[in-house]
Write a protein that holds these residues in place. Structure first.
Motif, PDB file in Angstrom:
ATOM      1  N   ARG A  87       0.827  -1.201   0.000  1.00  0.00           N
ATOM      2  CA  ARG A  87       0.000   0.000   0.000  1.00  0.00           C
ATOM      3  C   ARG A  87       0.868   1.262   0.000  1.00  0.00           C
ATOM      4  O   ARG A  87       1.914   1.316   0.629  1.00  0.00           O
ATOM      5  N   PHE A  88       0.375   2.271  -0.708  1.00  0.00           N
ATOM      6  CA  PHE A  88       1.089   3.530  -0.876  1.00  0.00           C
ATOM      7  C   PHE A  88       1.572   4.078   0.466  1.00  0.00           C
ATOM      8  O   PHE A  88       2.743   4.423   0.624  1.00  0.00           O
ATOM      9  N   GLU A  89       0.667   4.148   1.443  1.00  0.00           N
ATOM     10  CA  GLU A  89       1.002   4.713   2.749  1.00  0.00           C
ATOM     11  C   GLU A  89       2.098   3.904   3.441  1.00  0.00           C
ATOM     12  O   GLU A  89       2.942   4.461   4.145  1.00  0.00           O
ATOM     13  N   ASP A  90       2.077   2.583   3.257  1.00  0.00           N
ATOM     14  CA  ASP A  90       3.096   1.734   3.874  1.00  0.00           C
ATOM     15  C   ASP A  90       4.459   1.927   3.213  1.00  0.00           C
ATOM     16  O   ASP A  90       5.490   1.932   3.892  1.00  0.00           O
ATOM     17  N   PHE A  91       4.476   2.099   1.883  1.00  0.00           N
ATOM     18  CA  PHE A  91       5.737   2.431   1.211  1.00  0.00           C
ATOM     19  C   PHE A  91       6.280   3.750   1.761  1.00  0.00           C
ATOM     20  O   PHE A  91       7.464   3.851   2.092  1.00  0.00           O
ATOM     21  N   LEU A  92       5.409   4.753   1.855  1.00  0.00           N
ATOM     22  CA  LEU A  92       5.827   6.068   2.367  1.00  0.00           C
ATOM     23  C   LEU A  92       6.413   5.947   3.762  1.00  0.00           C
ATOM     24  O   LEU A  92       7.489   6.480   4.055  1.00  0.00           O
ATOM     25  N   ASP A  93       5.714   5.253   4.631  1.00  0.00           N
ATOM     26  CA  ASP A  93       6.133   5.126   6.021  1.00  0.00           C
ATOM     27  C   ASP A  93       7.463   4.380   6.142  1.00  0.00           C
ATOM     28  O   ASP A  93       8.346   4.799   6.883  1.00  0.00           O
ATOM     29  N   HIS A  94       7.601   3.298   5.414  1.00  0.00           N
ATOM     30  CA  HIS A  94       8.786   2.454   5.570  1.00  0.00           C
ATOM     31  C   HIS A  94      10.007   3.021   4.867  1.00  0.00           C
ATOM     32  O   HIS A  94      11.132   2.827   5.318  1.00  0.00           O
ATOM     33  N   LEU A  95       9.802   3.741   3.756  1.00  0.00           N
ATOM     34  CA  LEU A  95      10.928   4.209   2.956  1.00  0.00           C
ATOM     35  C   LEU A  95      11.328   5.656   3.221  1.00  0.00           C
ATOM     36  O   LEU A  95      12.456   6.041   2.932  1.00  0.00           O
ATOM     37  N   GLY A  96      10.398   6.473   3.692  1.00  0.00           N
ATOM     38  CA  GLY A  96      10.722   7.879   3.873  1.00  0.00           C
ATOM     39  C   GLY A  96      10.884   8.609   2.548  1.00  0.00           C
ATOM     40  O   GLY A  96      11.528   9.645   2.463  1.00  0.00           O
ATOM     41  N   ILE A  97      10.290   8.088   1.494  1.00  0.00           N
ATOM     42  CA  ILE A  97      10.339   8.667   0.157  1.00  0.00           C
ATOM     43  C   ILE A  97       9.255   9.740   0.048  1.00  0.00           C
ATOM     44  O   ILE A  97       8.241   9.664   0.741  1.00  0.00           O
ATOM     45  N   SER A  98       9.466  10.737  -0.785  1.00  0.00           N
ATOM     46  CA  SER A  98       8.440  11.765  -0.943  1.00  0.00           C
ATOM     47  C   SER A  98       7.255  11.192  -1.716  1.00  0.00           C
ATOM     48  O   SER A  98       7.430  10.326  -2.581  1.00  0.00           O
TER      49      SER A  98
END
Length: 158
Positions: free
Chosen positions: A38-49
């Motif tokens: 999930r998009f939010e999980d990628f954001l949270d785990h990676l710290g990517i913009s």
């Protein structure tokens, strides 16, 4: 045949790097292979913009590396999960080889943060070049286990 006589105008390595050459592509694949969808999980785990992640996910879907599948939590709008395709899973041995190369030559003195083990034998799995037709492990045959230098991030932090 000498290597210098080979026409490199249609080099498969160059073509592959056109698709995989951005570091975020391989990192997003690593996450997707390990259950982040999930998009939010990628954001949270990676710290990517969010903008970089959105662009990368779209490119990966367009290249056939990820499928975009709708889901809806109760009371929320429809959102999408990103799942590795067969084309992406064919890259899994490459990702494992890259990880193990990084562990060997660029890793911590304490050892690798994770290791892959065969679920049947419990043996550590290594990336290798083998003759065609040699039995190999599929990703479902593997378990990701903590290595000697595993560092868990505090919950809620990147």
């Amino acid at each position: 045949m000498e290597w210098t006589s080979v026409d490199l105008g249609n080099c498969p390595i160059v073509r592959a790097l056109d698709v995989l050459g951005n570091r975020w592509t391989l990192i997003v694949l690593r996450e997707a292979f390990n259950g982040v969808h999930r998009f939010e999980d990628f954001l949270d785990h990676l710290g990517i913009s969010p903008s970089v992640l959105s662009r990368r996910l779209k490119e990966m879907v367009d290249e056939g590396l990820l499928s975009r599948e709708p889901y809806r939590e109760t009371g929320d709008r429809e959102r999408y999960e990103y799942r590795p395709t067969a084309k992406a899973w064919d890259l899994y041995p490459v990702i494992v080889g890259l990880m193990q190369w990084g562990d060997r030559y660029l890793g911590d003195a304490d050892g690798p943060p994770i290791q892959l083990t065969d679920v049947t034998t419990g043996k550590t799995v290594v990336a290798a070049i083998v003759p065609q037709g040699t039995p190999t492990c599929s990703p479902s045959d593997l378990r990701v286990e903590p290595g000697d230098s595993i560092r868990l991030r505090p919950s809620g932090h990147c």
